[in-house]
Write a protein that holds these residues in place. Sequence first.
Motif, PDB file in Angstrom:
ATOM      1  N   SER A 109      -3.025   5.979   6.469  1.00 29.57           N
ATOM      2  CA  SER A 109      -2.659   4.641   6.956  1.00 29.57           C
ATOM      3  C   SER A 109      -3.413   3.582   6.170  1.00 29.57           C
ATOM      4  CB  SER A 109      -3.032   4.498   8.431  1.00 29.57           C
ATOM      5  OG  SER A 109      -4.444   4.448   8.547  1.00 29.57           O
ATOM      6  N   GLY A 110      -3.065   2.326   6.451  1.00 30.57           N
ATOM      7  CA  GLY A 110      -3.755   1.209   5.816  1.00 30.57           C
ATOM      8  C   GLY A 110      -5.206   1.129   6.262  1.00 30.57           C
ATOM      9  N   VAL A 114      -8.740   1.226   4.077  1.00 31.60           N
ATOM     10  CA  VAL A 114      -9.822   0.229   4.130  1.00 31.60           C
ATOM     11  C   VAL A 114     -11.144   0.916   4.462  1.00 31.60           C
ATOM     12  CG1 VAL A 114     -10.690  -1.759   5.441  1.00 31.60           C
ATOM     13  CG2 VAL A 114      -8.315  -1.731   4.656  1.00 31.60           C
ATOM     14  N   PHE A 137      -6.903  -9.716   7.846  1.00 35.66           N
ATOM     15  CA  PHE A 137      -6.524  -8.586   8.699  1.00 35.66           C
ATOM     16  C   PHE A 137      -6.648  -7.323   7.857  1.00 35.66           C
ATOM     17  CE2 PHE A 137      -3.828  -5.429  10.658  1.00 35.66           C
ATOM     18  CZ  PHE A 137      -4.122  -5.586  12.000  1.00 35.66           C
ATOM     19  N   GLY A 139      -7.055  -4.126   9.562  1.00 35.35           N
ATOM     20  CA  GLY A 139      -6.692  -2.948  10.341  1.00 35.35           C
ATOM     21  C   GLY A 139      -7.456  -2.861  11.639  1.00 35.35           C
ATOM     22  N   GLU A 212      -7.918  -9.848   1.025  1.00 40.48           N
ATOM     23  CA  GLU A 212      -6.469  -9.710   0.842  1.00 40.48           C
ATOM     24  C   GLU A 212      -6.088 -10.814  -0.153  1.00 40.48           C
ATOM     25  OE1 GLU A 212      -6.000 -10.345   5.288  1.00 40.48           O
ATOM     26  OE2 GLU A 212      -4.033  -9.572   4.760  1.00 40.48           O
ATOM     27  N   ASP A 245      -7.541  -5.621  -0.624  1.00 41.29           N
ATOM     28  CA  ASP A 245      -6.672  -4.956   0.356  1.00 41.29           C
ATOM     29  C   ASP A 245      -5.247  -5.381   0.008  1.00 41.29           C
ATOM     30  OD1 ASP A 245      -5.011  -4.422   2.488  1.00 41.29           O
ATOM     31  OD2 ASP A 245      -6.477  -4.944   4.033  1.00 41.29           O
ATOM     32  N   ILE A 247      -2.563  -3.768   1.011  1.00 42.18           N
ATOM     33  CA  ILE A 247      -1.734  -2.946   1.906  1.00 42.18           C
ATOM     34  C   ILE A 247      -0.404  -3.638   2.209  1.00 42.18           C
ATOM     35  CG2 ILE A 247      -1.699  -2.109   4.313  1.00 42.18           C
ATOM     36  CD1 ILE A 247      -4.810  -1.470   3.672  1.00 42.18           C
ATOM     37  N   GLN A 248      -0.449  -4.952   2.376  1.00 44.06           N
ATOM     38  CA  GLN A 248       0.800  -5.681   2.646  1.00 44.06           C
ATOM     39  C   GLN A 248       1.401  -6.287   1.374  1.00 44.06           C
ATOM     40  OE1 GLN A 248       2.534  -8.896   5.882  1.00 44.06           O
ATOM     41  NE2 GLN A 248       0.745  -7.738   6.357  1.00 44.06           N
TER      42      GLN A 248
END
Length: 429
Positions: A109-110, A114, A137, A139, A212, A245, A247-248
């Motif tokens: 997972s994200g 992290v 954000f 997680g 991010e 990060d 992730i998105q």
Amino acid sequence: MSYEQLVNRRGKILAPSFAQDWPNLPVVKAQGLYLYGLDGKRYMDFMSGFGVVNVGHNHPRVLKAAREQLQKQIHGAVGATLHESVLRLAEMLPDILPGRMDMFFFGSSGSEAVEGSIKLARNITKRPGIIACTGAFHGRTYGAASLTASKAIYRTGLEPFLPSVYHIPFADPYHSAHPDDPLQCVDEALTAFRTTLDRIIAPSQVAAVIVEPIQGEGGYIIPPRKFLQEIREICTHEGMLLIFDEIQTGFGRTGEWFAAQAFHVTPDIMAIAKGIASGFPLGAVCARHELMSRWESAVHGTTFGGNPISCAAATATIEIIREEQLLENAKKNGAYLLDRLQDLKKKYPIIGDARGIGLMAAIELTVPETRRGSNATTAKKVLTKALAKGLLMYPCGLQGQTIRLIPPLIVTRAQIDQAITILSQSLRS
Ligand SMILES: Cc1ncc(COP(=O)(O)O)c(C=O)c1O
């Protein structure tokens, strides 16, 4: 028990964080850009399952790769055993990642990516400090939640968090006191960063700064490039590692494979997940060999990470993004989407800002008279109206005042037009 009856029982069987989320749309099938509801209606998915299905739902090539792997092996405990798809994926990733990152730890997972990133940073630097940004954000697991600072509710009733975590401001042009001079928010954020290093934690005690490159859940905040460049320089100068990060923002969302390439800023470590495997659970910690190989053996591990089916889906996903030219589509149709959102902004004074890079776009609703402040109540109404008309979007930002538009990267102009028509009607009503 029918699906309808099960849906009605959700408040009894699902934790409140699921059951009280919005809109709890019951879905029976998903294909490409579309979700097919239990109500018999078709919905345009402009949230991509929280930014996951960048190649569209149930892409036939992802299905084929997953099915073939399913016949061979479902689970592989990487390390104890090996399987081909995890090794193949690890050979493919360096071609698309920034900074010649060529060594990987795979999780599921994200948040786990992290966690791995900060464990790696602490383990190889032997320093305790982690600096993150307000609005971030990262997680929900404890380490990741210790870094998350997008909404106080995500931290409420959970303390104590991980020690030696500090937060600095993120450069946020729209919400700054000087929205007409975007570089001023960079100066202010960097001054606070330097003050933190001067007064609170010395650089020699900081393992990493985690950022991010575009804040997602925090409100689709796009910093001026200078902010990320300067953080990179300070990290290099002070011997602190820079973690992105992504992730998105990853896997084509911004029109480049990763936002690092869009901003021309290269981190030392990257956390990736979401779009990597088109919906199969997978995440990864990425770094260059010189750095990752210093992570002491057995300090970190996993049971499910690098799952064979997820990795097969990931290699198919990368091939699809390449062969269907989805980066180009994200750039071209992302620019078109942003133009159309800017048109809406001119038409509806309730839109304070329309912003985006690639197919990572958002509008922020405000108080029409002043074009400032946050209007989450109207955002919720607009989202609900749009959903009734067949368009699923999801809010973000401190109060939920920002509506993000993140369709799969396969979206066409005609589909964007259709979504904009629905959004416009919803704003008007
Ligand atoms: C930027 C970012 N980091 C981390 C996470 C956490 O990922 P996961 O929900 O897969 O644990 C998310 C999820 O929304 C995210 O957007």
